[in-house]
Design an enzyme around this catalytic site. Sequence first.
Site, PDB file in Angstrom:
ATOM      1  N   LYS A   1     -21.444  -8.140 -47.338  1.00 57.27           N
ATOM      2  CA  LYS A   1     -22.410  -8.591 -48.335  1.00 57.27           C
ATOM      3  C   LYS A   1     -23.359  -7.478 -48.779  1.00 57.27           C
ATOM      4  O   LYS A   1     -23.868  -7.512 -49.901  1.00 57.27           O
ATOM      5  CB  LYS A   1     -23.207  -9.781 -47.797  1.00 57.27           C
ATOM      6  CG  LYS A   1     -22.361 -11.035 -47.595  1.00 57.27           C
ATOM      7  CD  LYS A   1     -23.206 -12.213 -47.138  1.00 57.27           C
ATOM      8  CE  LYS A   1     -22.334 -13.437 -46.926  1.00 57.27           C
ATOM      9  NZ  LYS A   1     -23.122 -14.633 -46.546  1.00 57.27           N
TER      10      LYS A   1
ATOM     11  N   ASN B   1     -23.034 -12.207 -52.405  1.00 60.19           N
ATOM     12  CA  ASN B   1     -21.906 -13.009 -51.916  1.00 60.19           C
ATOM     13  C   ASN B   1     -21.029 -13.541 -53.051  1.00 60.19           C
ATOM     14  O   ASN B   1     -20.025 -14.198 -52.794  1.00 60.19           O
ATOM     15  CB  ASN B   1     -22.401 -14.181 -51.057  1.00 60.19           C
ATOM     16  CG  ASN B   1     -22.816 -15.383 -51.882  1.00 60.19           C
ATOM     17  OD1 ASN B   1     -23.591 -15.244 -52.840  1.00 60.19           O
ATOM     18  ND2 ASN B   1     -22.323 -16.552 -51.524  1.00 60.19           N
TER      19      ASN B   1
ATOM     20  N   GLY C   1     -28.264 -10.205 -43.328  1.00 59.59           N
ATOM     21  CA  GLY C   1     -28.313 -10.647 -44.719  1.00 59.59           C
ATOM     22  C   GLY C   1     -28.620 -12.125 -44.862  1.00 59.59           C
ATOM     23  O   GLY C   1     -29.401 -12.526 -45.739  1.00 59.59           O
TER      24      GLY C   1
ATOM     25  N   TYR D   1     -20.825 -23.361 -39.248  1.00 59.01           N
ATOM     26  CA  TYR D   1     -20.123 -24.584 -39.649  1.00 59.01           C
ATOM     27  C   TYR D   1     -18.891 -24.878 -38.797  1.00 59.01           C
ATOM     28  O   TYR D   1     -18.254 -25.918 -38.971  1.00 59.01           O
ATOM     29  CB  TYR D   1     -19.735 -24.533 -41.129  1.00 59.01           C
ATOM     30  CG  TYR D   1     -18.846 -23.378 -41.525  1.00 59.01           C
ATOM     31  CD1 TYR D   1     -17.464 -23.447 -41.382  1.00 59.01           C
ATOM     32  CD2 TYR D   1     -19.394 -22.218 -42.059  1.00 59.01           C
ATOM     33  CE1 TYR D   1     -16.653 -22.393 -41.758  1.00 59.01           C
ATOM     34  CE2 TYR D   1     -18.591 -21.157 -42.436  1.00 59.01           C
ATOM     35  CZ  TYR D   1     -17.217 -21.261 -42.283  1.00 59.01           C
ATOM     36  OH  TYR D   1     -16.406 -20.206 -42.661  1.00 59.01           O
TER      37      TYR D   1
ATOM     38  N   GLY E   1     -24.100 -25.977 -40.928  1.00 59.27           N
ATOM     39  CA  GLY E   1     -23.862 -25.046 -42.021  1.00 59.27           C
ATOM     40  C   GLY E   1     -22.800 -25.447 -43.027  1.00 59.27           C
ATOM     41  O   GLY E   1     -22.693 -24.811 -44.077  1.00 59.27           O
TER      42      GLY E   1
END
Length: 524
Positions: free
Chosen positions: A176, A197, A240, A313, A334
């Site tokens: 990123k 992103n 980030g 996630y 997430g």
Amino acid sequence: MTYSPGYSLLSGQSGIDYKSIKITDEERMELLDIRKKIDALDNELVAMLCARMDLSDLVAHIKQTQKLPVYAPLREAALKDRLRSLAGSHGEEVLAVYETILEKSRARQITVQKDIPIPEKPFGLLGEHLSHSYSVKIHALLGSYPYVLFPTKKDNVQDFLESRIFSGLNVTIPYKETVLPYCAALSEKARRIAAVNTITIQPDGSLHGDNTDYDGFAQLLTESGISVKNKVALILGSGGSSRTVSCVLEDRGAKEIRVISRRGKNTYETIHTHKDTQLIVNTTPVGMFPHNGISPVDLTHFPNLEGVVDLIYNPHYTALLRQAKEWGIPHAGGLPMLVYQAAHSSFSFSGIEPSNVEEVLRTVEKDSLNVILCGMPGCGKTSVGKAYARLTNRPFIDTDACIEDICGIKIPHIFEKYGEDYFRAREQEVIALVSRMSGAVISLGGGSVLSKQNQINISQNSRVVYLASPLEKLSSGGRPLSKNKEAITELAKDRIPIYERMSDLTIHFDANPETTAVQLAEMI
């Protein structure tokens, strides 16, 4: 992985007779660890091979446009020489595999040129290790554009970006920040966060960098109802994602934002001093698959907590979120952020705002969660599980069968030879492993839910189904702890309340596995 009647997580489809092999427990566990590593490598190989075939389609398009032949013998000869050198002592084996890959690539290019409309350049995900990414599924549901994975090594990122073999990109860790110098223009969010992103190609061919993670996290907070205004917030991690979260919290009026990192003023060694924290956001990979069960922080240090967010996630319920749930603290994982940021980038790619975002979120969640069947011994978990796996094209895992693979003998003999404690220890190891999977159908042994650790592992990435059946109809054959009706009745007193408490839904087995599987599919 598709359903296969003979599939076993631990033994695969080797056909080996484990009963005839003399092997120690230590050797079995070492073998299990090696197989886990092989499975992880296979996952990465599949993702890279799929990406290679997608690139092969683009090569076919270019060759067709330039009137070049599909077969390029000098190019393939040079490639084989390079691969042989890279593979060292495994050169011949690697070349044999690549012979098949090249053959299939040529056949695919011919098919593309002759029978399939020339594909447009795809959108895709740029990253290093992408085998566990949900992005292809999410973008397939959000829009009608082609979307593929672009796993790329760091040394090749510049060449990849300059190739322009894509129409637009999502960018994930660790690139990123790497892509910033190659973007001719940045959105205000990307400039402020210093991370990109989402990349689109401008009319002049240059790259434009944006940060839709900002939008995804902002929407996650809104949808979860977690308030930020005038709150003291603690961000775990300083990368980030941490900067993205910090910008959103600042814009939403957080009273104070503190960033915890390994070095500097606020570290994990001093984290217990932040007792006034009201909101915690984890932006680190601690607790992420395959290192499930680890939490970056103990919430007991924060008596004033009003919200916990974990950007991970996979698994759906990290150890951090489980503790928040136990304490009754509002929390969010997430996956919604992943889908929401994808929806914003989809709009950047296509110019069409997706109208089905919440439906996509429900679909991805449903497909990625395991379906775990629990219930009394002999209630039909294995037969219903196999039927449901066939119906939904999911892999099926029977934890008892896995234990038998490890030990090389049937479960009654394990009890006789080693005792129940030994069996429960092996059972816990297996459940810790299979519960980390995504999208599997898993049948548990009847007594596995008695273990608190098993309950924790089961809950992290699964929808739990209690398969209820009248006690008088339970099969007792080959079951060491439920040999007769009296034993079954006694077991039921302890176990059924746990099944009911753990399960997300209950279904009654009607003696027909296929019918019950259909009912289960409708309920889920």
